[in-house]
Write an enzyme that holds these catalytic residues in place. Structure first.
Site, PDB file in Angstrom:
ATOM      1  N   CYS A  75      -5.642  -4.713  -4.826  1.00  0.00           N
ATOM      2  CA  CYS A  75      -6.891  -4.431  -5.570  1.00  0.00           C
ATOM      3  C   CYS A  75      -6.586  -3.660  -6.848  1.00  0.00           C
ATOM      4  O   CYS A  75      -7.207  -3.889  -7.895  1.00  0.00           O
ATOM      5  CB  CYS A  75      -7.855  -3.612  -4.719  1.00  0.00           C
ATOM      6  SG  CYS A  75      -8.326  -4.429  -3.201  1.00  0.00           S
TER       7      CYS A  75
HETATM    8  C1  BEZ Z   1      -4.758  -4.697  -1.053  1.00  0.00           C
HETATM    9  O1  BEZ Z   1      -5.714  -4.713  -1.810  1.00  0.00           O
HETATM   10  O2  BEZ Z   1      -3.667  -4.374  -1.415  1.00  0.00           O
HETATM   11  C2  BEZ Z   1      -4.928  -5.110   0.369  1.00  0.00           C
HETATM   12  C3  BEZ Z   1      -6.082  -4.815   1.027  1.00  0.00           C
HETATM   13  C4  BEZ Z   1      -6.204  -5.177   2.374  1.00  0.00           C
HETATM   14  C5  BEZ Z   1      -5.167  -5.859   2.996  1.00  0.00           C
HETATM   15  C6  BEZ Z   1      -4.004  -6.163   2.304  1.00  0.00           C
HETATM   16  C7  BEZ Z   1      -3.894  -5.792   0.963  1.00  0.00           C
END
Ligand code: BEZ
Length: 211
Positions: free
Chosen positions: A45
């Protein structure tokens, strides 16, 4: 039921990192992108919001307002934005909705319980000036989106909403486009003075009409 293409994008009021907003007022008469993230302070994100911030001028050029959503509270968003700015070397200039009560996530079907009971998946909606849903994409938490592709699709959506054309596979701004099947070749020749190349009666190309 999930939102489908052509449905009216529901309006909502929300707290964001840029203050309280009414979604329709925020969009005004332009285009909008509403996109969700699983959670704050997560690595993928962080890169997605950084990439979107890098492309802010490109979205603005296309009259597209960008609005992110995640189901975390405002104070958490504000701290995370500092990290995004620092690690991605950007200034996040678009609002992030603090959707702790999941109003927006539920309204837009961003929680897919068989993927996660609590976190939103990576949903993205392109909304037209008529407030209708023009595009939906859904990625799992483990896969970051391609925001250059999102811009490419916006280019196609904006072009095809104004001209009787469609865009072929992998089309990019400036390349030839396809005459829609509803237009006869005779009419296409009149409509597209730059020329019509007939490969098959159903496969006809013309230079991008607004270039
Ligand atoms: C991320 O945004 O890095 C993420 C969020 C949930 C699961 C895996 C990655």
């Amino acid at each position: 039921m999930s939102l489908r293409l052509g449905d009216t994008a529901p309006n909502f009021q929300a707290k964001t990192t840029a203050g309280d907003i009414d979604f329709y007022e925020f969009l005004g008469n332009g285009w909008g992108i509403l996109f969700s993230h699983p959670a704050d302070y997560t690595p993928v994100c962080t890169t997605e919001l950084g990439k979107t911030a890098l492309l802010q001028d490109e979205f603005a050029k296309r009259n597209v307002k960008v609005l992110a959503v995640s189901v975390d509270p405002l104070d958490k968003h504000l701290g995370w934005v500092k990290d995004i700015n620092e690690t991605q070397q950007v200034t996040v200039g678009f609002p992030i909705i603090a959707d702790s009560d999941r109003t927006v996530a539920n309204l837009y079907g961003m929680i897919h319980p068989n993927a996660s009971e609590t976190a939103t998946v990576r949903s993205l909606f392109v909304i037209g000036p008529d407030k209708k849903v023009k595009l939906t994409i859904t990625y799992p938490a483990s896969t970051g989106r391609n925001f250059v592709e999102v811009l490419r699709v916006v280019d196609s959506l904006q072009l095809t909403s104004n001209y009787s054309v469609a865009t072929p596979a992998d089309w990019k701004e400036g390349e030839d486009v396809i005459v829609v099947p509803a237009i006869s070749t005779e009419d296409a020749i009149k409509k597209f003075p730059k020329g019509v190349k007939v490969v098959k009666p159903y496969l006809r190309y013309t230079p991008q009409p607004n270039k």
